[in-house]
Design an enzyme around this catalytic site. Sequence first.
Site, PDB file in Angstrom:
ATOM      1  N   ASP A 209       0.884  -1.268  -0.159  1.00 30.21           N
ATOM      2  CA  ASP A 209       0.021  -0.125  -0.052  1.00 30.21           C
ATOM      3  C   ASP A 209       0.829   1.325   0.053  1.00 30.21           C
ATOM      4  OD1 ASP A 209       0.820  -0.830   2.680  1.00 30.21           O
ATOM      5  OD2 ASP A 209      -0.755   0.674   3.387  1.00 30.21           O
TER       6      ASP A 209
ATOM      7  N   GLU B   5      -0.038  -1.040   5.722  1.00 29.26           N
ATOM      8  CA  GLU B   5       1.117  -0.705   6.777  1.00 29.26           C
ATOM      9  C   GLU B   5       0.980   1.137   7.056  1.00 29.26           C
ATOM     10  OE1 GLU B   5       4.950   1.226   8.511  1.00 29.26           O
ATOM     11  OE2 GLU B   5       3.912   1.589   6.280  1.00 29.26           O
TER      12      GLU B   5
HETATM   13 ZN    ZN Z   1       6.920   2.256   3.917  1.00 30.91          ZN
END
Ligand code: ZN
Length: 378
Positions: free
Chosen positions: A68, A133
């Site tokens: 992501d 994340e």
């Molecule tokens: Zn990163």
Amino acid sequence: MTPTLALTEDLLRRPSVSPEDHGCLDVIGGRLAALGFRIERLDFGPVSNLWARHGDATPVLCFAGHTDVVPAGPRDEWSTDPFEPVLVDGVLYGRGAADMKSGLAAIVTAMERFVGRCPGHRGSLAVLFTSDEEGPSVEGTKKVIETLESRGEKIDWCVVGEPTSRAVLGDTIKVGRRGSLSGRLTVHGVQGHIAYPHLADNPVHRFAPALAELVATHWDEGNQYFQPTSFQVSNIAAGTGAPNVIPGDLKVRTNLRFSTEQTVEKLQRRVLEILDRHGIDYTMEWHISGLPFLTPPGELTEAVERAVRETIGRVPEYSTTGGTSDGRFIAPTGAQVVELGVVNATIHKVNECVRVADVDTLSRAYERVMELLLAEDR
Ligand SMILES: [Zn+2]
């Protein structure tokens, strides 16, 4: 075009804004399956996760990362389309170019070369990639680690491919991260007419001296690996908007980035002691985003440092600065965790970019780590 650059470009074309994965893990999983990795998708809610493992034996060397990216931000501030990779003078532009699609590509191609040459390596080689994340980080690495722990599957060494380099590739590796403790403070006062302060209780005035003391507080010295703990206010709000009203309450958001010299309990006690001493009426809600972790010098730090020296020609500095990383979920299992990746100067910014030469060099460094730790003739 090198295989690492080609894969980076493929991943950059997928607008995988957190927690969207946009097919990145299918591409990566397909490449690893072709090498003989056992592929497991451990998706939770909107989050895509990949756990892939080559070999059954221990020790387990895992490479971790995320597909992501943060949103591109204002399109007109970008010189190029953030989701269409553009190569200019040896520099590749696009959202995720540095954080961290080039890192993912470097890991995958390094595994292709290493497993291709050394299919019967000792131990196991694994990847743990997530699409969460940059977001809340609740259903990503954290959940995968819980799943692995519940079945007794352990990671011995973990290399996180986050962009850790400061000025040039390989100048810095991260051997830990600080903890992060956030607070939502409400200071309670009594609202009233600004011309009748004796009938009100101004929470701004109540809080000001305590804030001065919190900001001036020396929390600790840090240590050999960590900078001193720091306190910051990120948001502060009070007032009804009317110029003649003393506000009824004051809302403050605080954050402490702390070293292994501290504990959450110690920090909380000290903050509350200051608030109490100033006679403030308040409520405080705490949120721990991550505990500090540190991988002391050992097999993994040695292998990563040697790989950087041999492939990049630099002696990396060991650091624990910057924000938290998903290493905070992996380290508590007992794994050694080291982070090595490209230069982080443009991450989360417009015109995010990476030097193309660095992407191939990084892939060679990862391959060297695999050789040093898992090659049969070790
Ligand atoms: Zn990163």
